[in-house]
Write a protein that holds these residues in place. Structure first.
Motif, short mmCIF file in Angstrom:
data_model
loop_
_atom_site.label_atom_id
_atom_site.label_comp_id
_atom_site.label_asym_id
_atom_site.label_seq_id
_atom_site.Cartn_x
_atom_site.Cartn_y
_atom_site.Cartn_z
N LEU A 8 1.00 -1.22 0.01
CA LEU A 8 0.06 -0.04 0.06
C LEU A 8 0.83 1.14 0.02
O LEU A 8 0.63 2.30 -0.85
N ARG A 9 1.87 1.04 0.92
CA ARG A 9 2.85 2.52 0.76
C ARG A 9 3.53 2.68 -0.57
O ARG A 9 3.56 3.74 -1.02
N VAL A 10 3.79 1.64 -1.30
CA VAL A 10 4.50 1.62 -2.51
C VAL A 10 3.50 2.32 -3.64
O VAL A 10 3.76 3.11 -4.31
N LEU A 11 2.30 1.60 -3.51
CA LEU A 11 1.02 1.92 -4.43
C LEU A 11 0.95 3.44 -4.30
O LEU A 11 1.03 4.22 -5.26
N LEU A 12 0.87 3.97 -3.21
CA LEU A 12 0.48 5.48 -2.84
C LEU A 12 1.69 6.36 -3.05
O LEU A 12 1.22 7.40 -3.81
N GLY A 13 2.77 5.73 -2.67
CA GLY A 13 3.75 6.67 -2.87
C GLY A 13 4.30 6.83 -4.54
O GLY A 13 4.57 8.08 -4.79
N GLY A 14 4.09 5.91 -5.11
CA GLY A 14 4.32 5.78 -6.54
C GLY A 14 3.34 6.58 -7.16
O GLY A 14 3.59 7.49 -8.27
N THR A 92 -1.49 13.50 3.71
CA THR A 92 -2.83 13.50 4.14
C THR A 92 -3.70 15.07 4.27
O THR A 92 -4.69 15.27 3.93
N LEU A 93 -2.65 15.98 4.57
CA LEU A 93 -3.09 17.20 4.83
C LEU A 93 -3.60 17.85 3.49
O LEU A 93 -4.33 18.73 3.02
N GLY A 120 -8.54 8.07 2.31
CA GLY A 120 -8.91 7.11 2.94
C GLY A 120 -7.88 6.16 3.06
O GLY A 120 -7.63 5.44 4.17
N LEU A 121 -7.04 6.19 1.84
CA LEU A 121 -5.92 4.96 1.95
C LEU A 121 -4.81 5.46 2.56
O LEU A 121 -4.25 4.66 3.48
N LEU A 122 -4.71 6.74 2.61
CA LEU A 122 -3.44 7.52 3.33
C LEU A 122 -3.71 7.15 4.93
O LEU A 122 -2.99 6.90 5.77
N LEU A 123 -5.19 7.60 5.49
CA LEU A 123 -5.68 7.23 7.03
C LEU A 123 -5.39 5.86 7.28
O LEU A 123 -5.11 5.61 8.24
N ASP A 126 -1.87 5.04 7.64
CA ASP A 126 -1.26 5.36 9.07
C ASP A 126 -1.93 4.75 10.22
O ASP A 126 -1.32 4.55 11.31
N ILE A 127 -3.13 4.37 10.25
CA ILE A 127 -3.82 3.57 11.31
C ILE A 127 -3.16 2.09 11.42
O ILE A 127 -2.73 1.75 12.54
N CYS A 128 -2.99 1.40 10.34
CA CYS A 128 -2.38 0.12 10.38
C CYS A 128 -0.84 0.26 10.72
O CYS A 128 -0.62 -0.57 11.49
N GLN A 129 -0.06 1.37 10.25
CA GLN A 129 1.18 1.39 10.87
C GLN A 129 1.12 1.68 12.47
O GLN A 129 1.91 0.97 13.10
#
Length: 148
Positions: A8-14, A92-93, A120-123, A126-129
């Motif tokens: 998820l982090r790689v997907l969002l970051g990319g 997120t901001l 939603g995916l960023l939150l 963050d929650i999962c981490q």
């Protein structure tokens, strides 16, 4: 749990790195670049700090958002955990600001969906981490021997 979070982090970051690069470079897609320039003129008109008599130049606004997306996206993928957390917060901001802008422009729900999904995916990330870090702390405290 670590593998889905990393994916998820790689997907969002990319995704954010690519959208940031698209905002910065006219050569990636000239028609998209022209459309973005027109959009940022509208976005500058409803900039949240306009209440305090600050309205950015649309071109500078686009460049600033582009660099923020590009750098935060790269840090989300490649950075150490502390910088990943900071980039997640910044993105997120940024997505909250994007939603504010779209609502201020009275855009349709279809236009807002990408920003809502990204937020939603960023939150979720963050929650999962935070849950994973809490679980690691709890495990570490259980393994320490008691005084008695």
């Amino acid at each position: 749990m670590a593998l889905p979070l990393a994916a998820l982090r790689v997907l969002l970051g990319g995704f954010f790195a690519l959208t940031g690069a698209a905002k910065l470079s006219e050569q990636l897609s000239p028609p998209t670049s022209e459309r973005m320039k027109a959009l940022f003129v509208q976005f500058a008109e409803v900039f949240p700090l306009k209440v305090f008599c600050y309205q950015p130049d649309p071109e500078s606004y686009q460049v600033a958002v582009g660099w923020l997306e590009l750098l935060a996206g790269l840090l989300l993928v490649l950075g150490p955990p502390v910088l990943q957390d900071i980039s997640n917060l910044l993105l997120t901001l940024l997505m909250m600001g994007a939603l504010f802008t779209l609502v201020s422009l009275k855009e349709s729900l279809n236009t807002c969906i990408p920003a809502i999904v990204c937020l939603g995916l960023l939150l979720l990330l963050d929650i999962c981490q935070a849950l994973v870090q809490t679980k690691q702390v709890v495990r570490a405290t259980r393994k320490t021997p008691g005084i008695f």
